[in-house]
Design a protein around this motif. Structure first.
Motif, PDB file in Angstrom:
ATOM      1  N   MET A 181       6.729  -0.574  -2.710  1.00 43.73           N
ATOM      2  CA  MET A 181       6.371  -1.452  -1.598  1.00 43.73           C
ATOM      3  C   MET A 181       5.177  -0.855  -0.847  1.00 43.73           C
ATOM      4  SD  MET A 181       8.713  -2.788   1.602  1.00 43.73           S
ATOM      5  CE  MET A 181       8.805  -1.182   2.376  1.00 43.73           C
ATOM      6  N   SER A 182       4.170  -1.649  -0.583  1.00 42.67           N
ATOM      7  CA  SER A 182       2.969  -1.194   0.090  1.00 42.67           C
ATOM      8  C   SER A 182       3.014  -1.571   1.570  1.00 42.67           C
ATOM      9  CB  SER A 182       1.727  -1.811  -0.565  1.00 42.67           C
ATOM     10  OG  SER A 182       0.590  -1.548   0.217  1.00 42.67           O
ATOM     11  N   VAL A 183       3.082  -0.556   2.431  1.00 40.03           N
ATOM     12  CA  VAL A 183       3.075  -0.821   3.875  1.00 40.03           C
ATOM     13  C   VAL A 183       1.714  -1.358   4.298  1.00 40.03           C
ATOM     14  CG1 VAL A 183       3.381   0.201   6.158  1.00 40.03           C
ATOM     15  CG2 VAL A 183       4.806   0.968   4.261  1.00 40.03           C
ATOM     16  N   LEU A 184       0.656  -0.880   3.642  1.00 39.39           N
ATOM     17  CA  LEU A 184      -0.685  -1.393   3.947  1.00 39.39           C
ATOM     18  C   LEU A 184      -0.760  -2.895   3.696  1.00 39.39           C
ATOM     19  CD1 LEU A 184      -2.945   1.391   2.384  1.00 39.39           C
ATOM     20  CD2 LEU A 184      -2.588   0.950   4.818  1.00 39.39           C
ATOM     21  N   LYS A 185      -0.141  -3.329   2.621  1.00 39.34           N
ATOM     22  CA  LYS A 185      -0.166  -4.755   2.287  1.00 39.34           C
ATOM     23  C   LYS A 185       0.762  -5.539   3.217  1.00 39.34           C
ATOM     24  CE  LYS A 185      -0.203  -7.792  -1.742  1.00 39.34           C
ATOM     25  NZ  LYS A 185       0.011  -7.875  -3.213  1.00 39.34           N
ATOM     26  N   ASP A 186       1.906  -4.959   3.524  1.00 48.78           N
ATOM     27  CA  ASP A 186       2.861  -5.633   4.401  1.00 48.78           C
ATOM     28  C   ASP A 186       2.289  -5.850   5.802  1.00 48.78           C
ATOM     29  OD1 ASP A 186       4.681  -5.734   2.368  1.00 48.78           O
ATOM     30  OD2 ASP A 186       5.878  -4.029   3.061  1.00 48.78           O
ATOM     31  N   THR A 187       1.440  -4.942   6.249  1.00 51.27           N
ATOM     32  CA  THR A 187       0.831  -5.060   7.577  1.00 51.27           C
ATOM     33  C   THR A 187      -0.505  -5.805   7.531  1.00 51.27           C
ATOM     34  OG1 THR A 187      -0.125  -2.855   7.274  1.00 51.27           O
ATOM     35  CG2 THR A 187       1.933  -2.989   8.524  1.00 51.27           C
ATOM     36  N   ASN A 188      -0.868  -6.298   6.358  1.00 48.10           N
ATOM     37  CA  ASN A 188      -2.073  -7.099   6.157  1.00 48.10           C
ATOM     38  C   ASN A 188      -3.363  -6.288   6.299  1.00 48.10           C
ATOM     39  OD1 ASN A 188      -3.187  -9.613   5.438  1.00 48.10           O
ATOM     40  ND2 ASN A 188      -3.726 -10.038   7.561  1.00 48.10           N
ATOM     41  N   ILE A 189      -3.269  -4.963   6.257  1.00 47.16           N
ATOM     42  CA  ILE A 189      -4.464  -4.136   6.331  1.00 47.16           C
ATOM     43  C   ILE A 189      -5.245  -4.249   5.021  1.00 47.16           C
ATOM     44  CG2 ILE A 189      -5.269  -1.726   6.424  1.00 47.16           C
ATOM     45  CD1 ILE A 189      -3.179  -1.298   8.608  1.00 47.16           C
ATOM     46  N   ILE A 190      -4.533  -4.437   3.927  1.00 50.04           N
ATOM     47  CA  ILE A 190      -5.179  -4.754   2.651  1.00 50.04           C
ATOM     48  C   ILE A 190      -4.572  -6.039   2.113  1.00 50.04           C
ATOM     49  CG2 ILE A 190      -5.692  -2.339   2.084  1.00 50.04           C
ATOM     50  CD1 ILE A 190      -3.268  -2.467   0.127  1.00 50.04           C
ATOM     51  N   LYS A 191      -5.364  -6.760   1.341  1.00 48.78           N
ATOM     52  CA  LYS A 191      -4.841  -7.965   0.702  1.00 48.78           C
ATOM     53  C   LYS A 191      -4.296  -7.654  -0.688  1.00 48.78           C
ATOM     54  CE  LYS A 191      -7.332 -11.542   3.194  1.00 48.78           C
ATOM     55  NZ  LYS A 191      -6.113 -11.968   3.879  1.00 48.78           N
ATOM     56  N   ASN A 192      -4.976  -6.735  -1.376  1.00 48.26           N
ATOM     57  CA  ASN A 192      -4.550  -6.359  -2.718  1.00 48.26           C
ATOM     58  C   ASN A 192      -4.535  -4.844  -2.854  1.00 48.26           C
ATOM     59  OD1 ASN A 192      -4.535  -9.121  -3.918  1.00 48.26           O
ATOM     60  ND2 ASN A 192      -6.713  -9.017  -3.431  1.00 48.26           N
ATOM     61  N   GLU A 193      -3.568  -4.333  -3.578  1.00 43.42           N
ATOM     62  CA  GLU A 193      -3.484  -2.902  -3.798  1.00 43.42           C
ATOM     63  C   GLU A 193      -4.638  -2.439  -4.686  1.00 43.42           C
ATOM     64  OE1 GLU A 193       0.402  -1.495  -4.913  1.00 43.42           O
ATOM     65  OE2 GLU A 193       1.363  -3.158  -3.860  1.00 43.42           O
ATOM     66  N   SER A 194      -5.067  -1.197  -4.475  1.00 40.98           N
ATOM     67  CA  SER A 194      -6.198  -0.644  -5.221  1.00 40.98           C
ATOM     68  C   SER A 194      -5.978   0.853  -5.401  1.00 40.98           C
ATOM     69  CB  SER A 194      -7.503  -0.877  -4.444  1.00 40.98           C
ATOM     70  OG  SER A 194      -7.469  -0.140  -3.225  1.00 40.98           O
ATOM     71  N   LYS A 195      -6.909   1.481  -6.098  1.00 44.29           N
ATOM     72  CA  LYS A 195      -6.847   2.931  -6.280  1.00 44.29           C
ATOM     73  C   LYS A 195      -6.861   3.636  -4.924  1.00 44.29           C
ATOM     74  CE  LYS A 195      -9.589   6.782  -8.110  1.00 44.29           C
ATOM     75  NZ  LYS A 195     -10.831   7.162  -8.829  1.00 44.29           N
ATOM     76  N   VAL A 196      -7.715   3.156  -4.024  1.00 46.46           N
ATOM     77  CA  VAL A 196      -7.843   3.783  -2.709  1.00 46.46           C
ATOM     78  C   VAL A 196      -6.557   3.634  -1.896  1.00 46.46           C
ATOM     79  CG1 VAL A 196      -9.048   3.692  -0.495  1.00 46.46           C
ATOM     80  CG2 VAL A 196     -10.343   3.545  -2.624  1.00 46.46           C
ATOM     81  N   SER A 197      -5.989   2.437  -1.872  1.00 50.01           N
ATOM     82  CA  SER A 197      -4.760   2.235  -1.098  1.00 50.01           C
ATOM     83  C   SER A 197      -3.615   3.050  -1.680  1.00 50.01           C
ATOM     84  CB  SER A 197      -4.386   0.750  -1.051  1.00 50.01           C
ATOM     85  OG  SER A 197      -4.055   0.257  -2.331  1.00 50.01           O
ATOM     86  N   GLU A 198      -3.604   3.204  -3.001  1.00 50.92           N
ATOM     87  CA  GLU A 198      -2.568   4.012  -3.648  1.00 50.92           C
ATOM     88  C   GLU A 198      -2.703   5.483  -3.243  1.00 50.92           C
ATOM     89  OE1 GLU A 198      -1.000   5.246  -8.126  1.00 50.92           O
ATOM     90  OE2 GLU A 198      -2.484   3.642  -7.896  1.00 50.92           O
ATOM     91  N   ILE A 199      -3.944   5.969  -3.229  1.00 51.07           N
ATOM     92  CA  ILE A 199      -4.186   7.353  -2.796  1.00 51.07           C
ATOM     93  C   ILE A 199      -3.714   7.540  -1.361  1.00 51.07           C
ATOM     94  CG2 ILE A 199      -5.978   9.038  -2.195  1.00 51.07           C
ATOM     95  CD1 ILE A 199      -7.596   7.966  -4.590  1.00 51.07           C
ATOM     96  N   PHE A 200      -4.113   6.606  -0.476  1.00 49.60           N
ATOM     97  CA  PHE A 200      -3.746   6.713   0.940  1.00 49.60           C
ATOM     98  C   PHE A 200      -2.235   6.771   1.106  1.00 49.60           C
ATOM     99  CE2 PHE A 200      -2.512   4.935   5.015  1.00 49.60           C
ATOM    100  CZ  PHE A 200      -3.305   5.633   5.898  1.00 49.60           C
ATOM    101  N   GLU A 201      -1.535   5.885   0.449  1.00 51.59           N
ATOM    102  CA  GLU A 201      -0.089   5.802   0.647  1.00 51.59           C
ATOM    103  C   GLU A 201       0.658   6.956  -0.022  1.00 51.59           C
ATOM    104  OE1 GLU A 201       1.237   1.565   1.861  1.00 51.59           O
ATOM    105  OE2 GLU A 201       0.494   1.407  -0.192  1.00 51.59           O
TER     106      GLU A 201
END
Length: 200
Positions: free
Chosen positions: A1-21
């Motif tokens: 589950m992506s908190v970034l996506k759930d909070t609408n900070i990102i629309k789609n998961e990516s390499k960068v969002s995966e690294i951050f989380e």
């Protein structure tokens, strides 16, 4: 589950969002910190350690810094704001962050280091202020020496678009967050003055 996506900070998961989380086992919404610059240190220090043990591309640095600032704004309830934003009547420019207020639209340009890139941020600020005279434009960076150098250029008038350069390593970012909390930000009007990924 992506908190970034759930909070609408990102629309789609990516390499960068995966690294951050994956920088911490906790979601960003639960990280404890005293001051905004402590939150930035928390994530940036973990990211730097991460790059020592991986082949992470340098181009990822800026994107991680952006996510740190976006999540900080979310934590501080400075909402809504636009990312990768385009502003009506300001052609060919995509702003890192726009906070829309009828009193004063605010632009945050995000650069881990500056070199000559402060010139681009200044030109973008000039373009925004040509349309929105009362706009405020801030350049946020992690480079203490470069921030001081550019601030001096603002002081002597060599830079005319940027209102200030913010060093995110210390109380300068804390003070900016305090200042931003004085505004009431809203979504842009029906004529789409600002478009982009809206986080609220």
């Amino acid at each position: 589950m992506s908190v970034l996506k759930d909070t609408n900070i990102i629309k789609n998961e990516s390499k960068v969002s995966e690294i951050f989380e994956n920088l911490t086992s906790k979601p960003f919404t639960t990280i404890k910190y005293d001051k905004p610059h402590d939150y930035i240190h928390y994530y940036w220090d973990r990211y730097i350690k991460f790059t020592w043990t991986t082949t992470s591309e340098k181009s990822v640095n800026g994107a991680i810094f952006e996510l740190i600032i976006y999540t900080l704004l979310h934590r501080e309830q400075i909402l809504p704001f636009y990312t990768q934003a385009k502003v009506a009547f300001v052609p060919n420019i995509e702003f890192d962050t726009i906070l829309y207020s009828k009193a004063s639209p605010i632009c945050l340009s995000l650069k881990t280091s500056l070199r000559e890139r402060y010139k681009q941020a200044d030109l973008e600020a000039i373009a925004l202020k040509y349309v929105h005279r009362k706009a405020k434009c801030y350049l946020l960076t992690l480079s203490e020496k470069e921030a001081e150098s550019v601030r001096k250029k603002i002081g002597i008038g060599d830079i005319i678009g940027l209102d200030d350069v913010i060093d995110c390593n210390n109380s300068q970012i804390d003070n900016l967050i305090t200042e931003l909390k004085k505004y009431k930000f809203t979504e842009s009007t029906s004529i789409d003055i600002v478009t982009g990924n809206l986080i609220k």
